[in-house]
Motif scaffolding. Sequence first.
Motif, PDB file in Angstrom:
ATOM      1  N   THR A  64      31.969 -14.076 -24.476  1.00  0.00           N
ATOM      2  CA  THR A  64      31.604 -12.747 -24.955  1.00  0.00           C
ATOM      3  C   THR A  64      30.171 -12.747 -25.484  1.00  0.00           C
ATOM      4  N   PHE A  65      29.740 -11.577 -25.939  1.00  0.00           N
ATOM      5  CA  PHE A  65      28.440 -11.443 -26.597  1.00  0.00           C
ATOM      6  C   PHE A  65      28.306 -12.431 -27.748  1.00  0.00           C
ATOM      7  N   ILE A 103      30.268 -16.029 -19.503  1.00  0.00           N
ATOM      8  CA  ILE A 103      30.588 -14.656 -19.927  1.00  0.00           C
ATOM      9  C   ILE A 103      31.604 -14.034 -18.972  1.00  0.00           C
ATOM     10  N   LYS A 104      32.577 -13.316 -19.543  1.00  0.00           N
ATOM     11  CA  LYS A 104      33.618 -12.728 -18.708  1.00  0.00           C
ATOM     12  C   LYS A 104      33.043 -11.665 -17.772  1.00  0.00           C
ATOM     13  N   ALA A 105      33.781 -11.416 -16.699  1.00  0.00           N
ATOM     14  CA  ALA A 105      33.309 -10.556 -15.614  1.00  0.00           C
ATOM     15  C   ALA A 105      33.062  -9.120 -16.084  1.00  0.00           C
ATOM     16  N   PRO A 106      32.191  -8.390 -15.356  1.00  0.00           N
ATOM     17  CA  PRO A 106      31.892  -6.989 -15.698  1.00  0.00           C
ATOM     18  C   PRO A 106      33.142  -6.115 -15.610  1.00  0.00           C
ATOM     19  N   PRO A 107      33.055  -4.888 -16.199  1.00  0.00           N
ATOM     20  CA  PRO A 107      31.902  -4.370 -16.949  1.00  0.00           C
ATOM     21  C   PRO A 107      31.926  -4.810 -18.414  1.00  0.00           C
ATOM     22  N   PHE A 138      31.635 -26.750 -19.822  1.00  0.00           N
ATOM     23  CA  PHE A 138      30.763 -26.065 -20.772  1.00  0.00           C
ATOM     24  C   PHE A 138      31.542 -25.087 -21.644  1.00  0.00           C
ATOM     25  N   ASP A 139      32.413 -24.274 -21.005  1.00  0.00           N
ATOM     26  CA  ASP A 139      33.078 -23.241 -21.793  1.00  0.00           C
ATOM     27  C   ASP A 139      34.199 -23.792 -22.671  1.00  0.00           C
TER      28      ASP A 139
END
Length: 465
Positions: free
Chosen positions: A27-28, A257-261, A176-177
């Motif tokens: 996430t952000f 980071i998770k997929a859009p949107p 990494f994650d």
Amino acid sequence: MEVSVEAGNASAAEWLDDDGRPRRTGTFWTASAHIITAVIGSGVLSLAWAIAQLGWVAGPAAMLLFAFVTYYTATLLAECYRTGDPETGKRNYTYMDAVRSNLGGARVVFCGVIQYANLVGVAIGYTIASSISMKAIRRAGCFHTHGHADPCKSSSTPYMILFGVVQILFSQIPDFDQIWWLSIVAAVMSFTYSSIGLSLGIAQTISNGGFKGSLTGISIGAGITSTQKVWHSLQAFGDIAFAYSFSNILIEIQDTIKAPPPSESKVMQKATRLSVATTTIFYMLCGCMGYAAFGDNAPDNLLTGFGFYEPFWLLDIANVAIVVHLVGAYQVFCQPIFAFVECRAAAAWPDSAFISRELRVGPFALNLFRLTWRSSFVCLTTVVAMLLPFFGNVVGILGAVSFWPLTVYFPVEMYIKQCRVPRGSTKWICLQTLSVGCLLVSIAAAAGSIADVMDALKVYRPFSS
């Protein structure tokens, strides 16, 4: 990998992203934590020294300039995570993948050499910095007990070995994650020691009755020749550049980071904005207050150069926080190296049990190849750190060598290609001017740092520090 819902794999599809890989969950906030972990590192400790070389005018101005350039080029690089459409285009999993997709040719090789050499250098620099902090804990207790007249000398070699042993253990975490928790702990530690350094700088400034320092920095004379003044001033640019170094792992962070949107690039740009703004505030405060406290005598490592002696227990807390932070930051920077070598090995020998067979134990996935290769890498960086334990000089060289190609040149060139910026347009000219200007700064900073290393090597004996 393709998953067919009609074949009864609907539940499996829910756990996979558009590229068939396990669904990303970043996430952000986790991206911001990774960036802060990478940016607020040992580089903050040398900023007071850097400002001392440049003075009250050029020092803060240089820090703000590097912050702006780093943020701007990071936003350009974030646009290159996907080739084509920002939400559905092909993913680039690493910095090199992005270069390969957008530029190709010899520039891929050039990028690989610079990126991985820089990551190896960061691992060496972090090993040096952590050992200095561990040694400082012992010296702080010695000074408190025996007084400041006692030299309290000791070797940093045993502490480097200890740090290496810890890194061998943590390097067995495969992905990494899976180290997001380590990044958050490291980010907290970075704020801890930065805050302590800032607080002690403010306290020392109040004790002095005012700010020390001058508009132009260290004066020529009293042991500083005009040539040394020039070299040190140039090295200061390298130190500041190193403090903002994270672009070389930005794509790897963005790939968590998770997929859009919203698109990964928008999330990454927001995370970069928050992280660079936060770290710049800390950097300005720590660097400026360190210079205000010690003036021309600012040490090259604010918390281990013993500008401060008391309270010794607070210095111990700060240095413990540095060590914990660097344990995490080392892994953040080394994961791309680990992934590169292991992917190449898996592609070359797909049927090898030595490379592919794993045994999971908690967060660790033990594998003979991973254990052998990653342990060897940690041992190599540890030995090199023992041979060249010059914290300030190593930091300056790393910052100078990596700043232009990784932070400026490749992001600019990839953005021009990705967004089809017309050659000769105003935007194209501005981007190329930025790139050439940063190249000149990098060359000058590298020259200053190398000159200082040559001076240090004249009197240094390996394994004696």
